[in-house]
Design an enzyme around this catalytic site. Structure first.
Site, PDB file in Angstrom:
ATOM      1  N   ASP A   1     -12.294  -9.193   4.596  1.00 10.98           N
ATOM      2  CA  ASP A   1     -13.569  -9.146   3.859  1.00 10.98           C
ATOM      3  C   ASP A   1     -14.132 -10.554   3.710  1.00 10.98           C
ATOM      4  OD1 ASP A   1     -13.355  -6.380   3.481  1.00 10.98           O
ATOM      5  OD2 ASP A   1     -14.001  -6.480   1.388  1.00 10.98           O
TER       6      ASP A   1
ATOM      7  N   LYS B   1       3.074 -15.209   1.789  1.00 14.09           N
ATOM      8  CA  LYS B   1       3.239 -15.883   0.495  1.00 14.09           C
ATOM      9  C   LYS B   1       4.741 -16.150   0.349  1.00 14.09           C
ATOM     10  CE  LYS B   1       1.703 -17.410  -3.493  1.00 14.09           C
ATOM     11  NZ  LYS B   1       0.895 -18.662  -3.587  1.00 14.09           N
TER      12      LYS B   1
ATOM     13  N   ASP C   1      -2.983 -18.143  -0.120  1.00 14.08           N
ATOM     14  CA  ASP C   1      -3.978 -18.815  -0.966  1.00 14.08           C
ATOM     15  C   ASP C   1      -4.657 -19.944  -0.186  1.00 14.08           C
ATOM     16  OD1 ASP C   1      -1.469 -19.988  -1.029  1.00 14.08           O
ATOM     17  OD2 ASP C   1      -1.512 -20.516  -3.152  1.00 14.08           O
TER      18      ASP C   1
ATOM     19  N   TYR D   1       0.834  -1.209   0.000  1.00 10.56           N
ATOM     20  CA  TYR D   1       0.000   0.000   0.000  1.00 10.56           C
ATOM     21  C   TYR D   1       0.867   1.257   0.000  1.00 10.56           C
ATOM     22  CZ  TYR D   1      -4.590  -2.083   1.095  1.00 10.56           C
ATOM     23  OH  TYR D   1      -5.781  -2.753   1.059  1.00 10.56           O
TER      24      TYR D   1
ATOM     25  N   ASP E   1      -6.255  -7.087   4.391  1.00  9.56           N
ATOM     26  CA  ASP E   1      -7.408  -6.429   3.776  1.00  9.56           C
ATOM     27  C   ASP E   1      -8.326  -7.461   3.135  1.00  9.56           C
ATOM     28  OD1 ASP E   1      -9.010  -4.308   2.681  1.00  9.56           O
ATOM     29  OD2 ASP E   1      -8.066  -4.730   0.744  1.00  9.56           O
TER      30      ASP E   1
HETATM   31  C1  IPM Z   1     -10.279  -1.245   4.361  1.00 13.95           C
HETATM   32  C2  IPM Z   1     -10.533  -0.671   2.999  1.00 13.95           C
HETATM   33  C3  IPM Z   1      -9.389   0.237   2.604  1.00 13.95           C
HETATM   34  C4  IPM Z   1      -8.119  -0.582   2.592  1.00 13.95           C
HETATM   35  C5  IPM Z   1      -9.615   0.949   1.266  1.00 13.95           C
HETATM   36  C6  IPM Z   1     -10.879   1.774   1.270  1.00 13.95           C
HETATM   37  C7  IPM Z   1      -8.424   1.777   0.856  1.00 13.95           C
HETATM   38  O1  IPM Z   1     -10.738  -1.687   2.068  1.00 13.95           O
HETATM   39  O2  IPM Z   1     -10.125  -0.461   5.319  1.00 13.95           O
HETATM   40  O3  IPM Z   1     -10.244  -2.465   4.482  1.00 13.95           O
HETATM   41  O4  IPM Z   1      -7.812  -1.249   1.593  1.00 13.95           O
HETATM   42  O5  IPM Z   1      -7.408  -0.559   3.597  1.00 13.95           O
HETATM   43 MG    MG Z   2     -10.869  -3.620   2.912  1.00 16.65          MG
END
Ligand code: IPM
Ligand code: MG
Length: 348
Positions: free
Chosen positions: A247, A186, A219, A141, A243
């Protein structure tokens, strides 16, 4: 007590869910006799529109003068042109880095009330209780980035010190839980992952013999999160893998709208935000789930203001709301309530 909180409502559903958190905060102030000054500042796309920057100086100053930051969400189609000079997300990354919040904690726990809402079979979901520790201000990032018409590059870099400090956060959390850390990398391909694996191993094996350390390739981790989610205790991951995996893991609970997060540095200061994004597709319809936002407020009270009783009161109010079958549309397909008609603050 007296405290200062900076509120960054941001874009999309951010302002709607922040309003709900503010109602809960007022109820907490009344009941427990606190004076928490909330100062709102521009952030994200709306800040680009009004000042040209997603993280304007004035916002930076307010954040730095506060005990904590409460953040809604940033981004939306209006600002997502790949050719644009600046993006709301750039403000988010600049803010995290500027405020030094290197450890992002995301707790994924299944709510028995919501188990039917998960796309995963129930038998896998019992006893799921995972704390993700995501490195937040390093890695791909923040590495060098270049782009021209035919060529683009994102550099992923980690130093040993950055890996040590995030591993220490995972160790501290694991020590108060089941003493187990799963580190995701990884290492079969990436140099940063090889360093990550050796630094975590050396630190834990030399000084924290009680902790069981498991390494798992990213993975494979995506599969194991679905096939054996209840085996995990603390999962440690770099910025990008953390990240993505969080999710995925949110689906274990049935809705990403339920998950709060705390981004912490070395002091009690922190940035608190739900892990979902700005959800522009449902913005201004009054249907967004405010739970992740309200639970982020609970984390703010617990970590930055040391108000454990008040934090627990919020968590109980959310639990009680679910017990009563009061759901937003992401949690149920019948008898749903609006974002603003959840009654959380009455349950404080
Ligand atoms: C999160 C989000 C952010 C990230 C985005 C919006 C830049 O997905 O906080 O998980 O990737 O960190
Ligand atoms: Mg995110």
């Amino acid at each position: 007590m007296k405290a200062k909180v900076t509120l960054l409502s941001g874009d999309g559903i951010g302002p709607e869910i922040c309003q709900e958190a503010l109602k809960v905060l007022s109820a907490i102030e009344d009941k427990y006799d606190h004076e928490i000054e909330v100062r709102e500042a521009l952030f994200g796309g709306i800040a680009i529109d009004q000042t040209g920057s997603p993280y304007p100086d004035q916002t930076r100053v307010l954040c730095k003068e506060s005990d904590a930051v409460l953040l809604g969400a940033v981004g939306g189609p209006k600002w997502s042109d790949p050719k644009s000079e600046t993006r709301p997300e750039k403000g988010l990354l600049d803010m995290r880095s500027d405020l030094g919040v290197y450890a992002n904690i995301r707790h994924i726990k299944t709510y028995p009330q919501l188990i039917e809402n998960s796309p995963i079979k129930n038998k896998y979901l019992e006893n799921v209780d995972i704390v993700f520790v995501r490195e937040l201000i390093g890695g791909i990032y923040f590495g060098q980035k270049e782009r021209n018409e035919n060529d683009a590059m994102d550099v992923c870099q980690y130093t040993k010190d950055e890996i040590i400090r995030i591993t220490q956060v995972a160790i501290e959390l694991a020590s108060a839980r089941k003493n187990k850390i799963t580190s995701v990398d990884k290492a079969n391909v990436m140099a940063t992952s090889q360093l990550w694996r050796s630094v975590t191993t050396d630190l834990i094996e030399s000084q924290f013999k009680d902790i069981e350390l498991e390494h798992i390739l990213v993975d494979a981790a995506t599969m194991h999160l679905l096939s054996r989610p209840s085996d995990f205790d603390v999962i440690l991951a770099d910025n990008l893998f953390g990240d993505i995996l969080t999710d995925e893991a949110s689906m274990l609970t049935g809705s990403i709208g339920m998950i709060p997060s705390a981004s912490l540095g070395n002091e009690s200061f922190g940035v608190y935000e739900p892990i979902h994004g700005s959800a522009p597709d449902i913005q201004n319809q009054g249907i967004a789930n405010p739970c992740g936002m309200i639970l982020s407020l609970a984390l703010l009270l617990r970590h930055s203001l040391k108000l454990e009783t008040e934090a627990s009161a919020i968590e109980s109010a959310v639990n009680e709301t679910l017990n009563q079958g009061i759901y937003t549309a992401d949690l149920s397909n019948k008898d749903v309530v609006d974002t603003a008609h959840n009654g959380f603050s009455n349950r404080i």
